[in-house]
Design a protein around this motif. Structure first.
Motif: not given
Length: 96
Positions: A1-28
């Protein structure tokens, strides 16, 4: 999670809390494959006798990624490049 991917992953993790379908797909797509891969590595070490028989494979497989995520999300800074190796060194006993 270093470099430019770290902040992107942090934002994505935050958004998947608000969108269950995103969370399910991310997990899959992202989480399950990696979890299974880590469990296979740990299971193989267990079968070779490199880990104690009492090893909780599921828990150990979640520990490294949890530390990496914690560093990024709670401390808001990317992990040092040597952090994965340091985690393994701390959690997995050296073979005898």
């Amino acid at each position: 999670m270093a470099g430019t991917d770290g902040p992107i992953m942090a934002a994505f993790i935050a958004e998947k809390q608000r969108h269950p379908e995103l969370r399910e797909e991310f997990d899959r797509v992202f989480v399950q494959r990696r979890r299974i891969h880590l469990q296979e590595i740990i299971g193989a070490a267990l079968r070779r006798g490199e880990l104690p028989p009492s090893t909780d494979v599921e828990l150990l497989a979640e520990t490294g990624p949890a530390i990496l995520a914690h560093r990024l999300l709670v401390h808001s800074h990317p992990a040092d490049p040597d952090l994965p190796a340091r985690i393994v060194d701390q959690l997995v006993p050296a073979p005898r």
